[in-house]
Write a protein that holds these residues in place. Structure first.
Motif, PDB file in Angstrom:
ATOM      1  N   ARG A 117       0.827   4.030  -2.931  1.00 32.15           N
ATOM      2  CA  ARG A 117       0.647   5.450  -2.636  1.00 32.15           C
ATOM      3  C   ARG A 117       1.720   6.277  -3.354  1.00 32.15           C
ATOM      4  O   ARG A 117       1.427   7.308  -3.970  1.00 32.15           O
ATOM      5  N   HIS A 175      -8.491   1.705  -7.148  1.00 27.13           N
ATOM      6  CA  HIS A 175      -7.900   1.071  -5.968  1.00 27.13           C
ATOM      7  C   HIS A 175      -7.859   2.048  -4.797  1.00 27.13           C
ATOM      8  O   HIS A 175      -8.183   1.682  -3.657  1.00 27.13           O
ATOM      9  N   GLU A 196       0.818  -1.208   0.000  1.00 26.25           N
ATOM     10  CA  GLU A 196       0.000   0.000   0.000  1.00 26.25           C
ATOM     11  C   GLU A 196       0.859   1.268   0.000  1.00 26.25           C
ATOM     12  O   GLU A 196       0.531   2.252  -0.659  1.00 26.25           O
ATOM     13  N   THR A 223      -9.728   1.616  -1.027  1.00 21.74           N
ATOM     14  CA  THR A 223      -8.777   1.230   0.016  1.00 21.74           C
ATOM     15  C   THR A 223      -8.763   2.253   1.140  1.00 21.74           C
ATOM     16  O   THR A 223      -8.520   3.445   0.901  1.00 21.74           O
ATOM     17  N   LEU A 272      -6.453   5.536   1.539  1.00 18.07           N
ATOM     18  CA  LEU A 272      -5.984   6.050   0.250  1.00 18.07           C
ATOM     19  C   LEU A 272      -7.046   6.881  -0.472  1.00 18.07           C
ATOM     20  O   LEU A 272      -6.771   7.452  -1.529  1.00 18.07           O
TER      21      LEU A 272
END
Length: 207
Positions: A57, A113, A53, A117, A120
């Motif tokens: 990012r 995504h 993750e 998530t 995010l």
């Protein structure tokens, strides 16, 4: 293994991640796959990016900044607002869309995504804030340099530039048809120019 500055290593791994993501998609991208692509040990990968993750990012932020920079650099600001719109849309399409289907698919996948998530979600909003801010800035600069006014707020014009390009990109990605896409791009550009209702300040005062 020779020492590499943290900032250099960060850029190296983000570039490798973009390659893997464009080729394999988010679901099949792993830290190990990115480490292999970058030619570094998995331990080095995990030291810089302890989780997938965090890596995603960084990739999302990198893609957003690259696209915003293209928006900023695309327009010719010395020919007035209409010219800036036409040149900006054309340059953006040439530099980031035509022949770059994998990049566009990756961007859409990363945006989705981010929205799905926890932690995010704000990146997706920031993505469009950055794009529209870049477009609004060069539209306003072009108009001011030429002594022109715009019929709608520059922020609204920018949102519509970005949203129309988004729609054309999605159609192009789903069904690549360069000639048709070019025709549609020209039609959208004419609509945006019409919406802007460009007038010279002298004409506004005189009228």
């Amino acid at each position: 293994m020779p020492y590499v500055e943290a900032s250099v290593r960060h850029r190296q791994l983000v570039a490798a991640a973009r390659t893997v993501l464009a080729r394999d998609g988010v679901g099949r991208t792993s830290l190990r796959a990115v480490a292999n692509e970058a030619g570094v040990p998995l331990g080095t990968m995990q030291y810089v990016f302890p989780s997938k993750e965090l890596l995603l990012r960084a990739v999302i932020e990198d893609v957003i900044e690259e696209t915003a920079e293209v928006f900023r650099a695309a327009a010719d600001l010395d020919g007035g607002l209409e010219h800036a719109i036409r040149r900006g849309v054309e340059e953006f399409w040439v530099r980031l869309v035509e022949g770059h289907t994998e990049l566009q698919v990756m961007q859409y996948e990363l945006t989705t995504h981010a929205l799905r998530t926890a932690g995010l979600e704000s990146l997706a909003r920031w993505q469009y804030e950055r794009y529209t801010a870049a477009v609004a800035d060069w539209c306003q600069q072009a108009a001011q340099r030429a002594g022109e006014t715009c019929a709608v707020p520059f922020a609204q014009l920018a949102r519509l530039v970005v949203s129309n390009l988004d729609g054309l990109i999605m159609q192009y990605v789903c069904d690549p048809h360069p000639a048709r896409s070019r025709q549609d791009l020209e039609a959208v550009t004419e609509m945006l120019v019409g919406l802007s209702g460009v007038r010279r300040d002298a004409d506004v005062v005189g009228g």
